[in-house]
Motif scaffolding. Structure first.
Motif, PDB file in Angstrom:
ATOM      1  N   CYS A 165       0.858  -1.186   0.000  1.00  0.00           N
ATOM      2  CA  CYS A 165       0.000   0.000   0.000  1.00  0.00           C
ATOM      3  C   CYS A 165       0.891   1.232   0.000  1.00  0.00           C
ATOM      4  N   ARG A 207      -4.818  -0.640   0.910  1.00  0.00           N
ATOM      5  CA  ARG A 207      -5.052  -0.671   2.347  1.00  0.00           C
ATOM      6  C   ARG A 207      -6.540  -0.894   2.616  1.00  0.00           C
ATOM      7  N   VAL A 231      -7.402  -4.620   2.252  1.00  0.00           N
ATOM      8  CA  VAL A 231      -7.037  -5.435   3.410  1.00  0.00           C
ATOM      9  C   VAL A 231      -8.041  -5.235   4.536  1.00  0.00           C
ATOM     10  N   GLU A 232      -8.363  -3.985   4.846  1.00  0.00           N
ATOM     11  CA  GLU A 232      -9.291  -3.708   5.943  1.00  0.00           C
ATOM     12  C   GLU A 232     -10.667  -4.306   5.665  1.00  0.00           C
ATOM     13  N   TYR A 256      -5.854  -3.861  14.720  1.00  0.00           N
ATOM     14  CA  TYR A 256      -5.182  -4.074  13.435  1.00  0.00           C
ATOM     15  C   TYR A 256      -4.621  -2.761  12.919  1.00  0.00           C
ATOM     16  N   VAL A 259      -2.946  -1.522   8.988  1.00  0.00           N
ATOM     17  CA  VAL A 259      -2.501  -1.851   7.636  1.00  0.00           C
ATOM     18  C   VAL A 259      -1.434  -0.831   7.248  1.00  0.00           C
ATOM     19  N   THR A 291       1.174  -5.952   7.589  1.00  0.00           N
ATOM     20  CA  THR A 291      -0.056  -5.781   8.363  1.00  0.00           C
ATOM     21  C   THR A 291       0.122  -6.389   9.751  1.00  0.00           C
ATOM     22  N   ASN A 316      -4.693 -13.424   3.082  1.00  0.00           N
ATOM     23  CA  ASN A 316      -3.510 -13.108   2.291  1.00  0.00           C
ATOM     24  C   ASN A 316      -3.604 -13.586   0.845  1.00  0.00           C
ATOM     25  N   PHE A 349      -7.115   3.212   8.328  1.00  0.00           N
ATOM     26  CA  PHE A 349      -7.054   1.751   8.233  1.00  0.00           C
ATOM     27  C   PHE A 349      -6.433   1.139   9.489  1.00  0.00           C
ATOM     28  N   THR A 350      -6.901   1.614  10.635  1.00  0.00           N
ATOM     29  CA  THR A 350      -6.483   1.054  11.921  1.00  0.00           C
ATOM     30  C   THR A 350      -7.711   0.840  12.791  1.00  0.00           C
TER      31      THR A 350
END
Length: 323
Positions: free
Chosen positions: A30, A44, A47-48, A65, A67, A72, A144, A202-203
């Motif tokens: 990302c 990103r 992934v989230e 989490y 990213v 990650t 993944n 993205f957290t």
């Protein structure tokens, strides 16, 4: 040689684990690649989105989490009790959201009558699905593989996208859990990708703060259930308010690039009996200090005994930093 995954997971000792996946290629997962000038920031979001979707299907809850540009972090809670409690039909339906299944599982879900031999075959299949839906390895594999396929398709190439396999750490007690969650939530700040937790894209901490502003907790993340007590509902054994304050205060110390000071009256730190100086080291260098299961001496000893390990990794650092 890397240890087998089964020798790193013991649900008898803990249901909390920290998983890390790193990108193997020079191109970023990302963010902005400084060499090519290309932006992969949109990945990103991939992934989230996939991470939170899988949490609704698997019997695994997300605690924290982050990213990042080339890796990650995920702190997860394995709810094997829930997996064992779900009906056979519920297990099959969940599995079909991830994979096609086979003619027998579809026949069962559609309510068609099964012969005795088909029922025996189905029981074996459902047992396998049930185990996989509470498996860290299967969760990370599905996450993944999906991201790798999408990235390879976008880049017009083939081959590995991630390193050989993800890394996992067992979090054996509340102190290890709190330190690791704060470490993960503050990753973007340490990397200078954000200035505050609420702007860390993205957290999990950003999502929690957004909901906390409306006096709510996000359904997509494992809830904070308050201090440990009898008949406690499932959830993180901390107060949400104190955890957010702790992350904010720790973040200030890190952003100032100084040794910093954490107030002794901070409720969660006092209860976990961690010295302020040690807390800063835990939340800035968690994966460098610890390479395996993390917890106080008794928890590490019991974990190693259950997995029949002769050595107790991290014990010196655990005693020094966690007390």
């Amino acid at each position: 040689m890397p240890a087998a995954r089964k020798s790193q997971v013991s649900l008898v000792d803990t249901k909390y684990y920290h998983c890390i996946s790193r990108c193997v290629r020079r191109a970023f997962l990302c963010g902005q690649d400084p060499l090519t000038g290309l932006s992969y920031e949109h990945r990103r979001g991939w992934v989230e989105e996939k991470l939170l979707l899988l949490a609704r299907i698997f019997c695994i809850d997300i605690c924290a989490y982050a990213v990042m540009s080339n890796h990650t972090h995920i702190v997860m809670y394995v709810d094997d009790t829930k997996a064992n409690r779900l009906s056979d039909k519920a297990i099959a339906i969940r599995w079909h959201k991830l994979f096609k299944g086979n003619w027998l599982t579809h026949k069962f879900v559609e309510g068609n009558e099964l012969t005795p031999s088909e029922r025996i075959m189905l029981d074996d299949i459902i047992d396998k699905y049930r185990e996989r839906l509470a498996s860290i390895s299967w969760f990370m594999r599905v996450l993944n593989e999906d991201i790798a396929r999408r990235a390879n398709k976008e880049d017009g190439c083939t081959g590995r996208f991630w390193e050989g396999r993800f890394k996992s750490q067992a979090l054996l007690d509340e102190a290890a859990l709190a330190a690791c969650m704060a470490y993960v939530d503050l990753n973007p700040i340490r990397a200078k990708m954000a200035n505050t937790p609420e702007t860390s894209e993205f957290t999990s901490i950003k999502k929690r703060i957004e909901h906390a502003q409306h006096s709510k907790q996000p359904n997509s993340l494992l809830r904070f259930a308050g201090n440990p007590r009898q008949n406690m509902l499932k959830g993180l054994p901390f107060e949400l308010k104190y955890y957010i304050e702790l992350v904010e205060l720790t973040g200030r110390c890190i952003r100032a690039d100084k040794r910093g000071h954490i107030c002794d009256t901070q409720a969660i730190l006092a209860r976990l009996q961690i010295e302020p100086e040690n807390w800063l080291k835990l939340t800035t260098r968690f994966t460098k200090v610890f390479h395996g299961a993390v917890g106080r001496e008794q928890a590490v000893t019991e974990f190693c005994e259950h997995l029949q390990k002769k050595r107790r990794p991290n014990l010196a650092n655990c005693e020094r930093l966690l007390g």
